[in-house]
Write an enzyme that holds these catalytic residues in place. Structure first.
Site, PDB file in Angstrom:
ATOM      1  N   HIS A  93       4.481   0.313  -1.015  1.00  0.00           N
ATOM      2  CA  HIS A  93       4.786  -1.024  -0.501  1.00  0.00           C
ATOM      3  C   HIS A  93       4.533  -2.077  -1.584  1.00  0.00           C
ATOM      4  O   HIS A  93       3.434  -2.137  -2.150  1.00  0.00           O
ATOM      5  CB  HIS A  93       3.955  -1.316   0.744  1.00  0.00           C
ATOM      6  N   GLU A  96       1.382  -4.418  -2.234  1.00  0.00           N
ATOM      7  CA  GLU A  96       0.074  -3.768  -2.242  1.00  0.00           C
ATOM      8  C   GLU A  96      -0.351  -3.420  -3.674  1.00  0.00           C
ATOM      9  O   GLU A  96      -0.538  -2.260  -4.043  1.00  0.00           O
ATOM     10  CB  GLU A  96       0.108  -2.564  -1.303  1.00  0.00           C
ATOM     11  N   GLU A 300      -6.147   3.201   3.195  1.00  0.00           N
ATOM     12  CA  GLU A 300      -5.862   1.770   3.259  1.00  0.00           C
ATOM     13  C   GLU A 300      -7.049   1.062   2.613  1.00  0.00           C
ATOM     14  O   GLU A 300      -8.156   1.055   3.149  1.00  0.00           O
ATOM     15  CB  GLU A 300      -5.679   1.308   4.705  1.00  0.00           C
TER      16      GLU A 300
END
Length: 356
Positions: A93, A96, A300
């Site tokens: 992504h 990020e 994450e």
């Protein structure tokens, strides 16, 4: 006239002068981050400094023609040895960016630590380590256009109706578009694409992973897919709330959970099944596990809230937040030879007993 990087190279080969007029760099306050060119320079520097244990290879080109670097680290790096392989990938992504820093940290950890740190030396000697620092170079560069952030998530491939971008982590083939865990709307941030692997970049990593299937046996045994943000350790499946499902039996589920919780003890993240966050379909970790038998996790990274920077935490956190995943990253590699040993069932790792 404007051109993509690939077009610019072709134009230059025709004898024309190509001038870069658009800034694609981090805002000054975040200059501690590496943009695409700076990332490539760091990788080149590391490869030059450690030629015996590191190779800088390539997955191929992105949609806009940027090279997608592939790093191999091993003691006999030029040789394909019969050793467990680990895959760390980052930056599916675009916004990020901390994940690129995570990949660069791992490159430095495994190379600079070799011969100095016994734990790292043992892993480099007994594993083949693959690192993909930038899965989405086009989106990442677009996100920095003009020296400011654009909150861009997808790649930059045209998808019709004047829109660009596929969510790479909804474009993998396992349970693609199955379960309302992605969007069929081209303007959506989670647009899954017209079909699985329609995105150039997912094709590139897919082809590499499949190339590591030797004699019918996948050599890559474990993987981490780095994202931001929320401080979570996630494991398959993302497409269903059920903890066990076809291809993911009770022993495998217990192993994923035990590994995930072990990682979380070291980095302070929350460990949970991917779907506990929200349903996702067409994700890389579901594909890696269901089709290749790779023990795949999503990390994450920092922060755990928008108030701490959300997708754009300050560059001042890079050092601490990448090092925060040192132990978890090494532990994954250590268990790659037989993940079931974490639940006391090493016998399941034999070829005859293994589910894959």
């Amino acid at each position: 006239m404007t051109a993509t990087p690939g077009e610019a190279m072709r134009i230059a080969k025709l004898g024309y002068k190509v001038v870069r007029t658009e800034t694609e760099a981090f805002p000054a306050a975040d200059s501690g981050y590496h943009d695409y060119a700076e990332m490539q320079a760091e990788l080149d520097k590391a490869a030059k400094a450690h030629p015996k244990i590191m190779q800088k290879l390539s997955l191929g080109k992105s949609y806009e023609g940027r090279d997608m670097p592939l790093i191999k680290i091993s003691d006999n790096v030029a040789k394909d040895e019969n050793e467990p392989e680990i895959l760390y990938d980052a930056h599916q992504h675009a916004r990020e960016h901390l994940t690129v820093e995570m990949a660069l940290y791992l490159v430095k950890l495994f190379t600079d630590g070799y011969g100095k740190d016994a734990r790292i030396t043992n892993l480099v000697d007994s594993r083949e380590i693959w690192i993909v620092p930038d899965m989405n170079p086009d989106g990442g560069e677009y996100d920095l256009t003009g020296g400011k952030y654009h909150n861009w998530r997808k790649n930059r491939q045209p998808v019709g109706s004047g829109y660009k971008g596929v969510d790479l982590n909804r474009n993998w083939s396992y349970k693609f578009a199955c379960c309302d865990g992605s969007s069929p709307v081209v303007s959506s941030e989670t647009y899954h694409g017209p079909q699985a692997f329609s995105a150039t970049e997912t094709q590139r990593l897919r082809d590499f992973v499949l190339s590591r299937r030797i004699g019918g046996v996948q050599q890559i045994k474990a993987a981490i897919d780095f994202h931001t943000y929320s401080e979570l350790v996630l494991w398959p499946y993302g497409y269903t709330m059920n903890s066990t499902a076809p291809g993911l039996g009770a022993d495998a589920q217990k192993t994923f959970a035990a590994l995930g919780r072990t990682f979380a003890k070291s980095n302070g993240y929350t460990a949970e099944q991917s779907s506990s966050l929200y349903i996702t379909d067409g994700s890389i970790i579901d594909w890696l596990w269901a089709t290749q038998g790779v023990w795949a996790f999503t990390f994450e990274m920092y922060p755990n809230s928008p108030s701490k920077g959300g997708f754009y935490p300050p560059a001042s956190v890079i050092t601490a937040q990448t090092a925060r995943n040192k132990d978890a990253s090494l532990t994954l590699a250590e268990y790659a030879d037989c993940t079931y040993k974490i639940i006391g069932k090493a016998q399941l790792c034999s070829t005859a007993s293994s589910p894959r």
